[in-house]
Design an enzyme around this catalytic site. Structure first.
Site, PDB file in Angstrom:
ATOM      1  N   ASN A 164      36.370  23.923  -3.382  1.00 61.49           N
ATOM      2  CA  ASN A 164      36.298  22.485  -3.668  1.00 61.49           C
ATOM      3  C   ASN A 164      36.778  22.320  -5.099  1.00 61.49           C
ATOM      4  O   ASN A 164      36.075  22.685  -6.029  1.00 61.49           O
ATOM      5  CB  ASN A 164      34.853  21.997  -3.506  1.00 61.49           C
ATOM      6  CG  ASN A 164      34.674  20.575  -4.003  1.00 61.49           C
ATOM      7  OD1 ASN A 164      35.652  19.858  -4.227  1.00 61.49           O
ATOM      8  ND2 ASN A 164      33.423  20.161  -4.183  1.00 61.49           N
TER       9      ASN A 164
ATOM     10  N   LYS B  51      37.247  19.654  -6.781  1.00 63.48           N
ATOM     11  CA  LYS B  51      36.708  18.501  -7.518  1.00 63.48           C
ATOM     12  C   LYS B  51      37.875  17.776  -8.214  1.00 63.48           C
ATOM     13  O   LYS B  51      38.968  17.719  -7.658  1.00 63.48           O
ATOM     14  CB  LYS B  51      35.604  18.953  -8.481  1.00 63.48           C
ATOM     15  CG  LYS B  51      34.571  19.827  -7.750  1.00 63.48           C
ATOM     16  CD  LYS B  51      33.313  20.100  -8.505  1.00 63.48           C
ATOM     17  CE  LYS B  51      32.370  20.933  -7.633  1.00 63.48           C
ATOM     18  NZ  LYS B  51      31.067  21.167  -8.263  1.00 63.48           N
TER      19      LYS B  51
ATOM     20  N   HIS C 133      28.958  15.326  -0.621  1.00 66.43           N
ATOM     21  CA  HIS C 133      28.739  16.272  -1.722  1.00 66.43           C
ATOM     22  C   HIS C 133      27.714  15.678  -2.698  1.00 66.43           C
ATOM     23  O   HIS C 133      27.679  14.458  -2.909  1.00 66.43           O
ATOM     24  CB  HIS C 133      30.065  16.545  -2.444  1.00 66.43           C
ATOM     25  CG  HIS C 133      29.958  17.675  -3.409  1.00 66.43           C
ATOM     26  ND1 HIS C 133      29.445  17.505  -4.683  1.00 66.43           N
ATOM     27  CD2 HIS C 133      30.251  18.988  -3.293  1.00 66.43           C
ATOM     28  CE1 HIS C 133      29.445  18.682  -5.302  1.00 66.43           C
ATOM     29  NE2 HIS C 133      29.926  19.594  -4.486  1.00 66.43           N
TER      30      HIS C 133
ATOM     31  N   GLU D  69      27.635  15.509  -5.799  1.00 65.37           N
ATOM     32  CA  GLU D  69      28.209  14.688  -6.878  1.00 65.37           C
ATOM     33  C   GLU D  69      28.491  13.279  -6.381  1.00 65.37           C
ATOM     34  O   GLU D  69      28.324  12.295  -7.114  1.00 65.37           O
ATOM     35  CB  GLU D  69      29.466  15.379  -7.440  1.00 65.37           C
ATOM     36  CG  GLU D  69      29.062  16.577  -8.298  1.00 65.37           C
ATOM     37  CD  GLU D  69      30.079  17.705  -8.353  1.00 65.37           C
ATOM     38  OE1 GLU D  69      31.252  17.503  -7.995  1.00 65.37           O
ATOM     39  OE2 GLU D  69      29.677  18.806  -8.752  1.00 65.37           O
TER      40      GLU D  69
ATOM     41  N   GLU E 232      23.981  23.138  -0.628  1.00 63.35           N
ATOM     42  CA  GLU E 232      24.306  23.266  -2.044  1.00 63.35           C
ATOM     43  C   GLU E 232      23.124  22.776  -2.868  1.00 63.35           C
ATOM     44  O   GLU E 232      22.990  21.560  -3.104  1.00 63.35           O
ATOM     45  CB  GLU E 232      25.549  22.424  -2.381  1.00 63.35           C
ATOM     46  CG  GLU E 232      26.807  22.904  -1.686  1.00 63.35           C
ATOM     47  CD  GLU E 232      28.060  22.541  -2.467  1.00 63.35           C
ATOM     48  OE1 GLU E 232      28.942  23.398  -2.561  1.00 63.35           O
ATOM     49  OE2 GLU E 232      28.166  21.421  -3.012  1.00 63.35           O
TER      50      GLU E 232
ATOM     51  N   GLY F 104      27.527  24.469 -10.709  1.00 65.32           N
ATOM     52  CA  GLY F 104      28.144  24.439 -12.031  1.00 65.32           C
ATOM     53  C   GLY F 104      27.234  24.906 -13.155  1.00 65.32           C
ATOM     54  O   GLY F 104      27.538  24.724 -14.323  1.00 65.32           O
TER      55      GLY F 104
ATOM     56  N   SER G 239      27.536  27.956  -7.764  1.00 65.14           N
ATOM     57  CA  SER G 239      27.801  29.112  -8.624  1.00 65.14           C
ATOM     58  C   SER G 239      28.167  30.379  -7.849  1.00 65.14           C
ATOM     59  O   SER G 239      27.764  31.478  -8.222  1.00 65.14           O
ATOM     60  CB  SER G 239      26.623  29.363  -9.566  1.00 65.14           C
ATOM     61  OG  SER G 239      26.463  28.260 -10.449  1.00 65.14           O
TER      62      SER G 239
HETATM   63  P1  13P Z   1      30.306  25.597  -8.506  1.00 64.30           P
HETATM   64  O1  13P Z   1      30.805  26.731  -7.642  1.00 64.30           O
HETATM   65  O2  13P Z   1      31.214  25.272  -9.638  1.00 64.30           O
HETATM   66  O3  13P Z   1      28.876  25.805  -8.883  1.00 64.30           O
HETATM   67  O4  13P Z   1      30.345  24.271  -7.567  1.00 64.30           O
HETATM   68  C1  13P Z   1      29.775  24.318  -6.318  1.00 64.30           C
HETATM   69  C2  13P Z   1      30.162  23.101  -5.565  1.00 64.30           C
HETATM   70  O5  13P Z   1      29.741  22.003  -5.869  1.00 64.30           O
HETATM   71  C3  13P Z   1      31.103  23.267  -4.446  1.00 64.30           C
HETATM   72  O6  13P Z   1      31.199  22.114  -3.668  1.00 64.30           O
END
Ligand code: 13P
Length: 249
Positions: free
Chosen positions: A10, A12, A96, A98, A169, A175, A213
């Site tokens: 992903n 982002k 997601h 976010e 997640e 992150g 992560s």
């Molecule tokens: P990270 O791998 O950067 O922690 O992000 C995970 C994520 O949100 C994947 O959709």
């Protein structure tokens, strides 16, 4: 029923169309020869078309990171499932954290987006996960259960069997460099599978990904867990060598 491992990046809000093309050219030879694994990249909407063209014939599926549930209309700034599909997407991430936290996506919206994605023949990767405060308050399972029931409301067993991929997640692991331990992720994902089953969905055939992560050095241990069927990778999917190392775990 065996569940084909699903390794997805992903991106982002990273990479232009040209950067996506460069990445795909670099990664394709690194992941070639890995039979029996599905590989996907969810890219920014502006990179969908070029990414899909660059990935054609490589076995790497290209996806959108979000959709609107209507097919078209006066929704400034949004894209529909049909538009993503026409640009070359074969999957979409829905719900997601976010989106849920920063842009107000509710479980009800997620259920509508899911229906739109499946209606456009996209695979839908539906994300659920608890925040740190919810975990510390001992509310993880209750929160996940509510997210699942709300986000998958109205979904038929047939549609789920055809196009649903789940992703767990934990928000506190995204992150942050803090991965859920493989035991924590396994235990939670086993719960998600039981919930899917209790909702009348074909839980044994639905892939449940872990995200938060994920790095080349923890991918194999996570994938060895019986209820972790794939990985949804943020930061480590932005470099071809680290994404390839995860795909080739
Ligand atoms: P990270 O791998 O950067 O922690 O992000 C995970 C994520 O949100 C994947 O959709």
């Amino acid at each position: 029923m065996p569940r084909t491992p699903f390794l997805a990046g992903n991106w982002k809000m990273f990479k232009t169309g040209q950067q996506a093309v460069d990445f795909i050219r670099e990664v394709v030879p690194l992941v070639a020869g890995r039979a029996g694994r599905e590989v996907a990249l969810a890219v920014p909407a502006t990179a969908l078309f070029q990414a899909a063209e660059a990935a054609r014939g490589s076995g790497i599926a290209i996806g959108a990171q979000n959709l609107h549930w209507e097919r078209e209309g006066a929704f400034t700034g949004e894209i529909s499932a049909a538009m993503a599909a026409a640009a070359g997407a074969s999957l979409a991430i829905v719900g997601h954290s976010e989106r849920r936290q920063l842009f107000g996506d509710t479980d009800e919206w997620v259920s509508r987006k899911l229906a739109a994605a499946l209606g456009a023949d996209l695979l839908a990767v539906v994300c659920v996960g608890e925040t740190l405060a919810q975990r510390e308050a001992g509310r993880t399972l209750e929160v996940l259960s509510a997210q699942l029931r709300g986000s998958l409301a109205g979904l038929s067993a047939t549609a789920a069997g055809k196009g649903l991929v789940m992703a767990y997640e934990p928000v506190w692991a995204i992150g942050t460099g803090k991965t859920a331990t493989k035991e924590e992720a396994q235990e939670t994902q086993a719960f998600i599978r039981r919930e899917l089953s209790a909702m009348g969905l074909p839980a044994e055939s639905i892939r449940i990904l872990y995200g938060g992560s994920v790095k080349p050095d923890n991918a194999a241990a996570l994938m060895a867990q019986p209820d972790i069927d794939g990985l949804l990778v943020g930061g480590a999917s932005l470099k071809a060598d680290s994404f390839a190392a995860i795909v080739n775990f």
